[in-house]
Design an enzyme around this catalytic site. Structure first.
Site, PDB file in Angstrom:
ATOM      1  N   GLY A  42    -121.605  22.981   2.466  1.00 40.63           N
ATOM      2  CA  GLY A  42    -121.370  23.308   3.858  1.00 40.63           C
ATOM      3  C   GLY A  42    -122.599  23.183   4.720  1.00 40.63           C
ATOM      4  CG  ASN A  64    -117.139  27.876   8.558  1.00 42.91           C
ATOM      5  OD1 ASN A  64    -116.431  26.864   8.594  1.00 42.91           O
ATOM      6  ND2 ASN A  64    -117.332  28.564   7.433  1.00 42.91           N
ATOM      7  NE  ARG A  65    -112.347  28.388  15.978  1.00 43.51           N
ATOM      8  CZ  ARG A  65    -112.656  29.527  16.590  1.00 43.51           C
ATOM      9  NH1 ARG A  65    -112.661  30.661  15.905  1.00 43.51           N
ATOM     10  NH2 ARG A  65    -112.940  29.536  17.892  1.00 43.51           N
ATOM     11  CG  PHE A  72    -113.045  19.867   4.968  1.00 40.82           C
ATOM     12  CD1 PHE A  72    -113.864  20.903   4.574  1.00 40.82           C
ATOM     13  CD2 PHE A  72    -111.939  19.583   4.175  1.00 40.82           C
ATOM     14  CE1 PHE A  72    -113.597  21.644   3.429  1.00 40.82           C
ATOM     15  CE2 PHE A  72    -111.663  20.315   3.025  1.00 40.82           C
ATOM     16  CZ  PHE A  72    -112.486  21.353   2.658  1.00 40.82           C
ATOM     17  CG  ASN A 132    -113.586  23.037  -0.688  1.00 39.95           C
ATOM     18  OD1 ASN A 132    -112.750  23.927  -0.742  1.00 39.95           O
ATOM     19  ND2 ASN A 132    -114.557  23.035   0.205  1.00 39.95           N
ATOM     20  CG  ASN A 185    -112.100  27.012   8.390  1.00 40.28           C
ATOM     21  OD1 ASN A 185    -111.526  27.961   8.908  1.00 40.28           O
ATOM     22  ND2 ASN A 185    -113.325  27.085   7.905  1.00 40.28           N
ATOM     23  CB  THR A 186    -108.258  21.934   5.566  1.00 38.94           C
ATOM     24  OG1 THR A 186    -109.523  21.436   6.013  1.00 38.94           O
ATOM     25  CG2 THR A 186    -107.292  20.765   5.426  1.00 38.94           C
ATOM     26  CE  LYS A 224    -117.418  27.366  -2.263  1.00 39.66           C
ATOM     27  NZ  LYS A 224    -118.519  26.844  -1.429  1.00 39.66           N
ATOM     28  CG  ASN A 254    -114.688  28.250   0.383  1.00 42.58           C
ATOM     29  OD1 ASN A 254    -115.368  28.422   1.382  1.00 42.58           O
ATOM     30  ND2 ASN A 254    -114.227  27.055   0.041  1.00 42.58           N
TER      31      ASN A 254
END
Length: 364
Positions: A61, A109-110, A113, A175, A180-181, A213, A242
């Site tokens: 990240g 965080n958002r 990717f 991942n 955020n996805t 992860k 995560n």
């Protein structure tokens, strides 16, 4: 010029994502310099088919495109995980998408990717592998891989991603746990993850050790089947964990209500508890990488005693800069003296029973 001296306080005055981009640029061009951390043979660890000088790594990240590996590798890490890289470049979610909660030693965080895609990522990995920079022989590089927001086919995408980075990475992290996805965390279900691992086994060819992860928000009842599946599929290990969607009531930062994954100090108890429970299920059949809320030697030591063989930092690196690596590494040596341990390996999993019962409301 020192990141921890003049530059780091200045960066904290900037909008978080702008500060991050400047930090990456500075690392690419050598602003951080090199950090001399005295080696301690008791902290050397065998992982990814090599011997690492210490077990402290940088989590995925931070260097999403593997653009700053040369600079990062001079800071004292034992290993660095770049990414997350996706098949195609994508901009990620709209800004603002990264928020400091300084009072809580946390970030939200958002990002979604945001990255330049696997072709650019693989080129950077190859370049880093060929550079003769200081300590490269002792710094392992991991590649963290994910899928695009749109048009994703996990059973096709993950094998192709693994093939692309296999010649250049020391290990690979799958991942399936970013919050955020949309829909990504659904891939953690044992049957769906098994299908992905089987597709990689069939279609990716020879590759470095494979890790998965996990999210800290997984239903604990799902862990036994998930761990058994991971062992049965012969993967090297799990990364726990995560970021979390949970929001402890103790949060004070003005951005505490923002959507996205929470990292840093408030994640420590949740991620350490999950790590210990995975260790109790897996024993020494999986290599565990502990991540979440590590900012001090004592917190890193707790991760090892919960069952981790390796520990990653992220949020504490953002707030404290490169100095945090030396503090943790040096402090671990003092803790080994205090507990009368000849090596860090002696501590792994010793407190898994106790730490598996951590109260999730505690932040330290």
């Amino acid at each position: 010029m020192s990141l921890s001296g003049f530059v780091l306080p200045w960066l904290r005055r900037l909008e978080p994502e702008t500060a991050h981009r400047i930090a990456i640029a500075g690392l690419r061009f050598g602003v951080a310099g090199g950090w001399d951390i005295a080696p301690d043979p008791r902290l050397a660890v065998s992982a990814f088919g090599r011997t690492l000088k210490n077990p402290i790594g940088l989590a995925a990240g931070f260097d999403k495109d593997a653009a700053a590996l040369a600079g990062l590798s001079r800071l004292g890490f034992g290993f660095i995980e770049a990414g997350t890289a996706t098949p195609r470049a994508q901009p990620g979610n709209s800004r603002p998408r990264l928020f400091r909660l300084a009072e809580d030693e946390a970030l939200i965080n958002r990002m979604g990717f945001n990255n330049r895609g696997i072709e650019a990522f693989s080129r950077n990995l190859a370049r880093a592998a060929n550079l003769a920079y200081q300590d490269r022989a002792r710094v392992a590089i991991g590649a963290n891989l994910g899928i695009n927001k749109d048009g994703a086919d996990p059973l096709v995408n993950y094998p192709a991603l693994v093939r692309a980075v296999a010649p250049h990475a020391d290990y690979i992290a799958i991942n399936v746990s970013s919050p955020n996805t949309s829909g990504l965390r659904d891939l953690q279900a044992a049957d769906r993850l098994a299908a992905i691992l089987d597709a990689i086994a069939r279609g990716a060819g020879a590759h470095p050790p494979l890790f998965v992860k996990l999210a800290p928000d997984l239903d604990e009842a799902a862990l036994p089947e998930l761990v058994a599946m991971a062992i049965g599929r012969g993967i090297a290990g799990l990364i726990v964990s995560n970021t979390t969607l949970a929001r402890p009531e103790s949060l004070r930062g003005a951005a505490r209500g923002e959507a996205g994954g929470l990292s840093g100090a408030p994640l420590f108890a949740r991620s350490t508890r999950m790590l210990a429970r995975v260790r109790l299920l897996a024993g020494d059949r999986l290599t565990l990488i502990g991540v979440g809320g590590v900012a001090t030697p004592e917190q890193a030591f707790a991760k090892f005693r919960a069952g981790a063989s390796l520990v990653q930092v992220y949020t504490s690196f953002v707030y404290q800069g490169p100095a945090v690596i030396g503090r943790i590494v040096t402090g671990l040596g003092r803790l080994l003296d205090q507990y009368g341990c000849a090596s860090l390996a002696e501590t792994i999993g010793r407190d898994a029973d106790r730490l598996s019962e951590l109260e999730l409301g505690h932040t330290r």
